[in-house]
Design a protein around this motif. Structure first.
Motif, PDB file in Angstrom:
ATOM      1  N   ALA A  83      22.961  25.301   3.488  1.00 21.55           N
ATOM      2  CA  ALA A  83      23.781  26.915   3.064  1.00 21.55           C
ATOM      3  C   ALA A  83      23.699  27.881   3.899  1.00 21.55           C
ATOM      4  O   ALA A  83      24.094  28.765   4.462  1.00 21.55           O
ATOM      5  N   ALA A  84      22.257  27.713   5.027  1.00 23.81           N
ATOM      6  CA  ALA A  84      21.601  28.920   5.927  1.00 23.81           C
ATOM      7  C   ALA A  84      22.850  28.806   7.323  1.00 23.81           C
ATOM      8  O   ALA A  84      23.546  29.301   7.288  1.00 23.81           O
ATOM      9  N   ILE A  85      23.641  27.931   7.367  1.00 28.58           N
ATOM     10  CA  ILE A  85      24.230  27.457   8.525  1.00 28.58           C
ATOM     11  C   ILE A  85      25.819  28.017   8.029  1.00 28.58           C
ATOM     12  O   ILE A  85      25.883  28.928   9.189  1.00 28.58           O
ATOM     13  N   MET A  86      26.275  27.827   6.986  1.00 32.21           N
ATOM     14  CA  MET A  86      27.791  27.793   6.743  1.00 32.21           C
ATOM     15  C   MET A  86      27.588  29.503   6.124  1.00 32.21           C
ATOM     16  O   MET A  86      28.075  30.666   6.424  1.00 32.21           O
ATOM     17  N   ALA A  87      26.153  30.489   5.672  1.00 35.53           N
ATOM     18  CA  ALA A  87      25.645  31.632   5.305  1.00 35.53           C
ATOM     19  C   ALA A  87      25.915  32.301   6.786  1.00 35.53           C
ATOM     20  O   ALA A  87      26.142  33.942   7.142  1.00 35.53           O
ATOM     21  N   ASN A  88      25.802  32.050   7.532  1.00 33.58           N
ATOM     22  CA  ASN A  88      26.027  32.864   8.855  1.00 33.58           C
ATOM     23  C   ASN A  88      26.902  32.337  10.068  1.00 33.58           C
ATOM     24  O   ASN A  88      27.415  32.816  11.442  1.00 33.58           O
ATOM     25  N   CYS A  89      27.607  31.309   9.627  1.00 36.36           N
ATOM     26  CA  CYS A  89      28.934  31.292   9.926  1.00 36.36           C
ATOM     27  C   CYS A  89      30.570  31.465   9.804  1.00 36.36           C
ATOM     28  O   CYS A  89      30.828  31.933   8.402  1.00 36.36           O
ATOM     29  N   PRO A  90      31.067  32.692  10.343  1.00 36.37           N
ATOM     30  CA  PRO A  90      31.690  33.331  10.437  1.00 36.37           C
ATOM     31  C   PRO A  90      33.585  32.302  10.252  1.00 36.37           C
ATOM     32  O   PRO A  90      34.544  32.915   9.701  1.00 36.37           O
ATOM     33  N   ASP A  91      33.536  31.641  10.520  1.00 36.43           N
ATOM     34  CA  ASP A  91      35.032  30.710  10.908  1.00 36.43           C
ATOM     35  C   ASP A  91      34.485  29.608   9.387  1.00 36.43           C
ATOM     36  O   ASP A  91      34.303  29.023   9.380  1.00 36.43           O
ATOM     37  N   ARG A  92      35.950  29.925   9.133  1.00 35.10           N
ATOM     38  CA  ARG A  92      36.636  29.340   7.369  1.00 35.10           C
ATOM     39  C   ARG A  92      36.715  27.400   7.913  1.00 35.10           C
ATOM     40  O   ARG A  92      36.190  26.987   6.854  1.00 35.10           O
ATOM     41  N   GLU A  93      36.948  27.344   9.287  1.00 33.52           N
ATOM     42  CA  GLU A  93      37.729  26.378   9.250  1.00 33.52           C
ATOM     43  C   GLU A  93      36.082  25.350   9.582  1.00 33.52           C
ATOM     44  O   GLU A  93      36.207  24.272   8.811  1.00 33.52           O
ATOM     45  N   VAL A  94      35.210  25.996  10.600  1.00 28.55           N
ATOM     46  CA  VAL A  94      33.933  25.093   9.573  1.00 28.55           C
ATOM     47  C   VAL A  94      33.509  25.056   8.902  1.00 28.55           C
ATOM     48  O   VAL A  94      32.454  23.964   8.086  1.00 28.55           O
ATOM     49  N   ARG A  95      33.039  26.380   8.387  1.00 32.97           N
ATOM     50  CA  ARG A  95      32.469  26.305   6.745  1.00 32.97           C
ATOM     51  C   ARG A  95      33.672  25.215   5.506  1.00 32.97           C
ATOM     52  O   ARG A  95      32.841  24.608   5.078  1.00 32.97           O
ATOM     53  N   ARG A  96      34.532  24.635   5.944  1.00 38.38           N
ATOM     54  CA  ARG A  96      35.421  23.682   5.349  1.00 38.38           C
ATOM     55  C   ARG A  96      34.793  22.425   5.390  1.00 38.38           C
ATOM     56  O   ARG A  96      34.855  21.733   4.620  1.00 38.38           O
ATOM     57  N   HIS A  97      34.335  22.187   6.579  1.00 37.27           N
ATOM     58  CA  HIS A  97      33.708  20.226   6.967  1.00 37.27           C
ATOM     59  C   HIS A  97      32.549  20.870   6.307  1.00 37.27           C
ATOM     60  O   HIS A  97      31.661  19.986   5.931  1.00 37.27           O
ATOM     61  N   TRP A  98      31.611  21.963   6.994  1.00 38.57           N
ATOM     62  CA  TRP A  98      30.193  21.606   6.528  1.00 38.57           C
ATOM     63  C   TRP A  98      29.605  21.729   5.501  1.00 38.57           C
ATOM     64  O   TRP A  98      28.351  20.952   4.918  1.00 38.57           O
ATOM     65  N   VAL A  99      30.363  22.244   4.180  1.00 38.59           N
ATOM     66  CA  VAL A  99      30.084  22.322   3.001  1.00 38.59           C
ATOM     67  C   VAL A  99      30.078  20.665   2.230  1.00 38.59           C
ATOM     68  O   VAL A  99      29.369  20.054   1.469  1.00 38.59           O
ATOM     69  N   GLN A 100      30.521  20.518   3.289  1.00 35.42           N
ATOM     70  CA  GLN A 100      31.109  18.345   2.483  1.00 35.42           C
ATOM     71  C   GLN A 100      29.716  18.023   2.319  1.00 35.42           C
ATOM     72  O   GLN A 100      29.178  17.348   1.854  1.00 35.42           O
TER      73      GLN A 100
END
Length: 249
Positions: free
Chosen positions: A64-81
């Motif tokens: 969740a911390a990685i996603m909070a720091n990441c502005p890239d939507r596509e990365v977040r869409r994968h990382w949330v898994q």
């Protein structure tokens, strides 16, 4: 020679160097070797499961911390898994629940595992350092730290191959976590490698990525150091191997 004068490794060369760091993975730690070879007592297995639980429950917090720091939507869409894999979602209990059931399978009451009362200070300190790294560093660096997943399927498969024979007292359902990760970890590696190979594209950045991966390897090793000292005081014969691996030699 200054780092900025050195030529960047090719993607293939860089990936080979990342994978070569598996020689320092915690599968080689005396505590893991002891478990793999069937030399651990029930109490030592229970101690490992109880302490590793603290790492398991912090994985989705780290992600969740990685996603909070990441502005890239596509990365977040994968990382949330990764968060869903551990926390679960509708119809899927998730990896944390599977770990709690591993605890039950080795004789730990559910309440004992969840209470964290068996978690050693050294384990807590190491895991917290990893979470803080993910919170404070650029998201690409935290993503690179996750690449210890490169080596994880080997250790999970080893447990599935060896533990039922060495530890017939462990209930079969307890192995579900390891089975899950055999499928999840390779998927995570593909995504993590894509980020790391793409972002760390100069020699200086590539060297930084290797340092980050070593940091994560140290986190996993340090957790086992704490367990070895607390629960295996007579296993000093493994200390030489410990020193060699911890120094990266």
């Amino acid at each position: 020679m200054k780092m900025d004068n050195l030529q960047a490794w090719t993607a293939a060369e860089f990936e080979d160097k990342l994978r070569a760091m598996g020689d320092r993975y915690h599968i080689h730690h005396p505590y893991q070797v002891m478990m793999r070879e069937g030399k651990s007592s029930p109490a030592q297995i229970q101690a490992w499961v109880a302490n590793r639980y603290y790492y398991q429950i912090n994985i989705p917090i780290k992600d969740a911390a990685i996603m909070a720091n990441c502005p890239d939507r596509e990365v977040r869409r994968h990382w949330v898994q990764r968060i869903l894999d551990h926390d679960g979602y509708a119809g899927e209990e998730g990896g944390i629940e599977a770990w709690i059931r591993l605890g039950e399978a080795v004789g730990l009451a559910r309440e004992v595992t969840i209470s964290q009362k068996l978690v050693l200070p050294g384990v807590r300190f190491a895991v917290d350092a990893y979470v803080n790294f993910a919170r404070q560093r650029p998201w690409q660096e935290a993503a690179a730290a996750s690449l210890t997943e490169l080596f994880a399927p080997t250790i999970h498969k080893s447990r599935l191959d060896n533990w039922p024979t060495h530890y017939p007292w462990i209930e079969e359902e307890g192995y579900n976590y390891f089975r899950r990760r055999l499928n999840e970890a390779p998927r995570d590696v593909v995504h993590g490698l894509r980020i790391t190979l793409g972002h760390f594209n100069t020699r200086e950045l590539q060297e930084r990525a290797l340092e980050i991966l070593q940091f994560k390897l140290d986190i996993l090793w340090t957790m086992l150091d704490a367990m070895l000292l607390a629960h295996c005081p007579v296993q000093i014969e493994g200390w030489g191997a410990y020193r060699k691996m911890s120094e990266g030699s």
